[in-house]
Scaffold this motif. Structure first.
Motif, PDB file in Angstrom:
ATOM      1  N   PHE A 119       0.857  -1.191   0.000  1.00  0.00           N
ATOM      2  CA  PHE A 119       0.000   0.000   0.000  1.00  0.00           C
ATOM      3  C   PHE A 119       0.888   1.233   0.000  1.00  0.00           C
ATOM      4  O   PHE A 119       1.930   1.269   0.651  1.00  0.00           O
ATOM      5  N   GLU A 120       0.461   2.255  -0.726  1.00  0.00           N
ATOM      6  CA  GLU A 120       1.240   3.492  -0.787  1.00  0.00           C
ATOM      7  C   GLU A 120       0.310   4.679  -0.962  1.00  0.00           C
ATOM      8  O   GLU A 120      -0.530   4.705  -1.865  1.00  0.00           O
ATOM      9  N   SER A 121       0.424   5.655  -0.081  1.00  0.00           N
ATOM     10  CA  SER A 121      -0.344   6.893  -0.186  1.00  0.00           C
ATOM     11  C   SER A 121       0.581   8.044   0.193  1.00  0.00           C
ATOM     12  O   SER A 121       1.755   7.839   0.481  1.00  0.00           O
ATOM     13  N   HIS A 122       0.054   9.257   0.203  1.00  0.00           N
ATOM     14  CA  HIS A 122       0.889  10.399   0.573  1.00  0.00           C
ATOM     15  C   HIS A 122       1.152  10.424   2.078  1.00  0.00           C
ATOM     16  O   HIS A 122       1.982  11.208   2.553  1.00  0.00           O
ATOM     17  N   GLN A 123       0.464   9.545   2.841  1.00  0.00           N
ATOM     18  CA  GLN A 123       0.640   9.518   4.290  1.00  0.00           C
ATOM     19  C   GLN A 123       1.418   8.311   4.791  1.00  0.00           C
ATOM     20  O   GLN A 123       2.061   8.385   5.840  1.00  0.00           O
ATOM     21  N   ILE A 124       1.380   7.217   4.041  1.00  0.00           N
ATOM     22  CA  ILE A 124       1.974   5.983   4.570  1.00  0.00           C
ATOM     23  C   ILE A 124       2.376   5.026   3.451  1.00  0.00           C
ATOM     24  O   ILE A 124       1.752   4.997   2.386  1.00  0.00           O
ATOM     25  N   ILE A 125       3.449   4.277   3.693  1.00  0.00           N
ATOM     26  CA  ILE A 125       3.897   3.210   2.793  1.00  0.00           C
ATOM     27  C   ILE A 125       3.924   1.920   3.591  1.00  0.00           C
ATOM     28  O   ILE A 125       4.450   1.887   4.711  1.00  0.00           O
ATOM     29  N   ASN A 126       3.336   0.872   3.046  1.00  0.00           N
ATOM     30  CA  ASN A 126       3.303  -0.420   3.720  1.00  0.00           C
ATOM     31  C   ASN A 126       4.007  -1.462   2.850  1.00  0.00           C
ATOM     32  O   ASN A 126       3.583  -1.745   1.732  1.00  0.00           O
ATOM     33  N   ILE A 127       5.101  -2.007   3.367  1.00  0.00           N
ATOM     34  CA  ILE A 127       5.803  -3.088   2.678  1.00  0.00           C
ATOM     35  C   ILE A 127       5.462  -4.400   3.374  1.00  0.00           C
ATOM     36  O   ILE A 127       5.591  -4.525   4.594  1.00  0.00           O
ATOM     37  N   LYS A 128       5.000  -5.344   2.587  1.00  0.00           N
ATOM     38  CA  LYS A 128       4.623  -6.665   3.107  1.00  0.00           C
ATOM     39  C   LYS A 128       5.723  -7.666   2.781  1.00  0.00           C
ATOM     40  O   LYS A 128       6.186  -7.737   1.643  1.00  0.00           O
ATOM     41  N   ILE A 129       6.127  -8.442   3.767  1.00  0.00           N
ATOM     42  CA  ILE A 129       7.154  -9.460   3.573  1.00  0.00           C
ATOM     43  C   ILE A 129       6.561 -10.836   3.856  1.00  0.00           C
ATOM     44  O   ILE A 129       6.142 -11.132   4.984  1.00  0.00           O
ATOM     45  N   ASP A 130       6.496 -11.658   2.823  1.00  0.00           N
ATOM     46  CA  ASP A 130       6.019 -13.032   2.915  1.00  0.00           C
ATOM     47  C   ASP A 130       7.259 -13.917   3.035  1.00  0.00           C
ATOM     48  O   ASP A 130       8.110 -13.906   2.148  1.00  0.00           O
ATOM     49  N   HIS A 131       7.373 -14.653   4.118  1.00  0.00           N
ATOM     50  CA  HIS A 131       8.600 -15.431   4.303  1.00  0.00           C
ATOM     51  C   HIS A 131       8.321 -16.872   4.741  1.00  0.00           C
ATOM     52  O   HIS A 131       7.348 -17.157   5.440  1.00  0.00           O
ATOM     53  N   TYR A 132       9.194 -17.764   4.289  1.00  0.00           N
ATOM     54  CA  TYR A 132       9.132 -19.179   4.680  1.00  0.00           C
ATOM     55  C   TYR A 132      10.553 -19.671   4.912  1.00  0.00           C
ATOM     56  O   TYR A 132      11.442 -19.430   4.079  1.00  0.00           O
ATOM     57  N   THR A 133      10.779 -20.322   6.039  1.00  0.00           N
ATOM     58  CA  THR A 133      12.092 -20.907   6.303  1.00  0.00           C
ATOM     59  C   THR A 133      11.916 -22.317   6.851  1.00  0.00           C
ATOM     60  O   THR A 133      10.981 -22.593   7.620  1.00  0.00           O
ATOM     61  N   PHE A 134      12.833 -23.187   6.434  1.00  0.00           N
ATOM     62  CA  PHE A 134      12.888 -24.544   6.975  1.00  0.00           C
ATOM     63  C   PHE A 134      14.344 -24.885   7.232  1.00  0.00           C
ATOM     64  O   PHE A 134      15.170 -24.844   6.322  1.00  0.00           O
ATOM     65  N   THR A 135      14.648 -25.202   8.480  1.00  0.00           N
ATOM     66  CA  THR A 135      16.021 -25.553   8.849  1.00  0.00           C
ATOM     67  C   THR A 135      16.029 -26.834   9.678  1.00  0.00           C
ATOM     68  O   THR A 135      16.773 -26.975  10.633  1.00  0.00           O
TER      69      THR A 135
END
Length: 247
Positions: A119-135
């Protein structure tokens, strides 16, 4: 001649001053060189990189990198990972070190990180991080992270800063959450098997701005067991606009 040089300088200054913050996704990959037949250890990081406005982009990129490092870094000294390339290399190096100690074991290590500007507007930016890890272990871990920024400064916006009155919003959100997940109004919030800490409703660690509305997203273990999965509830902006500082 001097006049022409001066005009050229003005044009360049005008163009540079009118550059807007932008994002381009970049991908970083690394795979183990140790021979394997299947489930070969690999890490892929596909992440938006902020560009153009120096102070703003540096602030955003630094925060995003620190979060990615937190998700996939396994060595003892985090300062060794200076960029995404060395971060990917360190993940594979950790696997290969483990393989030396336990060569007969099966370690299908994997890390996938996908980021996008949600999401991006003149008031706020939202970066979404989708992550998967298997160790190793019974299963890997998949989740979402939400990073909120001021578009003009690049500074992080924390959850407490999103609301005009967090207490009032929480009261409203809990009522709607109970309706969605069929939790009786006067019963304990965990009465139906949820796992809220101290038996009290809490906002999630990750709140997303989307085109449809504000999304409260609870990753696995945050409000329920791994088997029960994530929980979420979406509020249209028309319904909660009075509670929000940023839209």
């Amino acid at each position: 001649m001097k006049h022409s040089i001066f005009l050229a300088f003005l044009v360049l200054t005008f163009v540079s001053c009118n550059k807007e913050l932008s994002f381009d996704n970049e991908t970083f990959e690394k795979e183990s060189t140790i021979p394997c037949e299947k489930d070969c250890p690999k890490i892929t990081i596909d992440i938006p990189i902020a560009k153009n406005i120096a102070i703003v982009k540096d602030s955003i990129n630094k925060k995003v990198f620190s979060v990615i490092k937190e998700i996939v870094y396994f060595e003892e000294d985090p300062s060794k990972a200076k960029d995404y390339k060395t971060l990917a290399e360190s993940f594979i190096a950790s696997y290969e070190e483990m393989h030396k100690k336990f060569p007969t074991g099966t370690f299908g290590w994997e890390a996938k990180v996908k980021g996008n500007v949600e999401f991006e507007s003149h008031q706020i930016i939202n970066i979404k991080i989708d992550h998967y890890t298997f160790t190793g272990g019974a299963h890997g871990y998949q989740g979402f992270r939400s990073l909120l920024f001021h578009p003009k400064t690049g500074k992080t916006i924390f959850t407490d800063e999103v609301f005009k009155n967090k207490k009032k919003f929480m009261a409203f959100a809990e009522k709607e959450f109970r309706k969605k997940y069929k939790i009786p109004e006067k019963s304990n919030i965990n009465a139906t098997g949820l796992m809220f800490e101290n038996d009290k409703f809490q906002l999630p660690q990750n709140i997303f701005y989307t085109t449809e509305g504000l999304l409260l997203y609870y990753n696995s273990y945050e409000a329920a067991s791994y088997a029960d999965g994530s929980k979420e509830i979406l509020f249209p902006y028309s319904k909660i606009g009075k509670y929000l500082k940023y839209q």
